[in-house]
Motif scaffolding. Structure first.
Motif, PDB file in Angstrom:
ATOM      1  N   ARG A 239      36.792 129.290 -34.138  1.00  0.00           N
ATOM      2  CA  ARG A 239      38.237 129.281 -34.756  1.00  0.00           C
ATOM      3  C   ARG A 239      38.948 127.870 -35.485  1.00  0.00           C
ATOM      4  NH1 ARG A 239      40.906 134.567 -34.081  1.00  0.00           N
ATOM      5  NH2 ARG A 239      38.722 135.937 -33.906  1.00  0.00           N
TER       6      ARG A 239
ATOM      7  N   SER B  49      39.582 130.718 -44.840  1.00  0.00           N
ATOM      8  CA  SER B  49      39.553 132.607 -45.433  1.00  0.00           C
ATOM      9  C   SER B  49      38.183 133.348 -44.792  1.00  0.00           C
ATOM     10  CB  SER B  49      40.025 132.865 -47.364  1.00  0.00           C
ATOM     11  OG  SER B  49      38.999 132.359 -47.664  1.00  0.00           O
TER      12      SER B  49
ATOM     13  N   ASP C  89      38.053 136.269 -43.702  1.00  0.00           N
ATOM     14  CA  ASP C  89      38.385 137.348 -44.095  1.00  0.00           C
ATOM     15  C   ASP C  89      37.980 138.281 -45.785  1.00  0.00           C
ATOM     16  OD1 ASP C  89      39.635 137.946 -41.665  1.00  0.00           O
ATOM     17  OD2 ASP C  89      41.482 138.787 -43.039  1.00  0.00           O
TER      18      ASP C  89
ATOM     19  N   LYS D 225      34.221 138.402 -44.822  1.00  0.00           N
ATOM     20  CA  LYS D 225      33.628 139.510 -43.966  1.00  0.00           C
ATOM     21  C   LYS D 225      33.592 139.959 -45.062  1.00  0.00           C
ATOM     22  CE  LYS D 225      35.740 137.833 -38.940  1.00  0.00           C
ATOM     23  NZ  LYS D 225      36.281 138.430 -38.609  1.00  0.00           N
ATOM     24  N   LYS D 226      34.571 140.170 -46.102  1.00  0.00           N
ATOM     25  CA  LYS D 226      34.359 141.287 -47.310  1.00  0.00           C
ATOM     26  C   LYS D 226      33.445 141.329 -48.706  1.00  0.00           C
ATOM     27  CE  LYS D 226      39.677 141.985 -47.307  1.00  0.00           C
ATOM     28  NZ  LYS D 226      40.435 141.887 -47.726  1.00  0.00           N
TER      29      LYS D 226
ATOM     30  N   GLN E 223      28.018 137.530 -46.316  1.00  0.00           N
ATOM     31  CA  GLN E 223      27.857 137.729 -45.182  1.00  0.00           C
ATOM     32  C   GLN E 223      26.576 138.549 -44.321  1.00  0.00           C
ATOM     33  OE1 GLN E 223      30.390 137.978 -42.854  1.00  0.00           O
ATOM     34  NE2 GLN E 223      29.691 138.427 -41.429  1.00  0.00           N
TER      35      GLN E 223
END
Length: 299
Positions: free
Chosen positions: A20, A75, A77, A80-81, A86
């Motif tokens: 993180r 970002s 996310d 991941k989207k 990915q």
């Protein structure tokens, strides 16, 4: 073999996704002890160069929190989207670690991927140029056929690559399994993709690769039992999946909006006694028919 510089990009992005937030010193120390590192700390100039490359390749920024001087992926996310990015990140991560620790090759077991990978670049180039493809296709149960295909999109399913597009010989949109292609060449004949064709929408109401444009999606309710419930929650059968009711520790009911295709029936059969079709009746009947045929084989 992936270049050492690209390996560094993958390592840096994965490290920040995993931990993180890290200071540059923490990142540098982790690089020094990394199995793909050279035993030296990561140079600050190199780090900033890698940040820029990651932003360009993966569309995510590595930013610095001025209050803690810790770096983070701004970002995650979005990454991941984006299924393509990915998938690429996961693929390169495995390749990266296997290459770094050569003694791991015998301890990381991968599925066999059918032939046809050599045609992927040509398909993508034809899609970019909107040029037709002449394909020599060998079905499992017939002679070799020659097709002219307008390649609209690509899809991977169960370790196989498929190209979907307009097949001139059949005057309709079809899927071609690339592992059944015997030869392929790009034709200098352009085509136009219909303005109303959307790959996501084309596959929106189906499980797997089979699409029958004459079928309409229906409400499906499955009752899932025992440990299979958690599997369904973590890896949905389809993106339309909704958990509607259940009895803790016993079962849960899941609702879908899907076309009733043979692939859907096959998927349900693989779950055995852990799934029960509640509705529609026609899907129940399809399952019973397949089960009776299976039992007949063993009598």
């Amino acid at each position: 073999m992936i270049s050492k510089t690209f390996n560094r990009y993958i390592w840096l992005l994965n490290t920040l996704l995993q931990y993180r937030k890290l200071t540059f010193q923490e990142i540098s120390n982790r690089w020094k002890s990394s199995c793909i590192g050279d035993g030296n700390p990561l140079a600050l100039r190199t780090f900033h160069s890698h940040r820029e490359a990651i932003a360009e390749l993966f569309g995510v920024e590595i930013k610095c929190d001025p209050s803690t001087y810790k770096y983070y992926v701004s970002s995650p996310d979005l990454l991941k989207k984006d299924k393509t990015k990915q998938w690429l990140l996961n693929t390169f991560t495995i390749s990266n670690m296997i290459e770094a620790g050569r003694n791991m090759k015998e301890r990381i077991l991968l599925e066999d991927i059918p032939a046809g990978g050599e045609y992927l670049q040509m398909v993508i180039e034809a899609m970019q140029l909107n040029n037709k493809l002449q394909i020599g296709y060998q079905p499992f149960n017939g002679p070799k056929q020659i097709f002219l295909l307008h390649p609209y999109a690509m899809k991977v399913y169960r370790q196989r690559w498929y190209v979907v597009g307009y097949l001139e010989e059949q005057k309709g949109i079809r899927n071609i399994s690339i592992d059944r292609v015997k030869d392929m060449k790009q034709i200098d004949e352009p085509f136009l993709i219909p303005t109303n064709f959307d790959p996501e929408e084309y596959y929106a109401h189906t499980v797997g690769i089979y699409v029958n444009e004459r079928l309409q999606p229906q409400k499906i309710i499955l009752r899932v039992y025992g440990s299979q419930v958690e599997y369904m929650r973590s890896l949905p059968l389809h993106f339309s999946q909704k958990e509607i009711v259940g009895k803790e520790g016993e079962y849960s009911d899941f609702e879908y909006n899907l076309c009733l295709t043979p692939e859907l029936t096959s998927q349900l059969l693989t779950m055995g006694e852990k799934v029960e079709v509640r509705e529609p009746q026609v899907l129940k009947d399809n399952l019973l028919k397949r089960l009776r045929k299976t039992l007949k084989r063993y009598r």
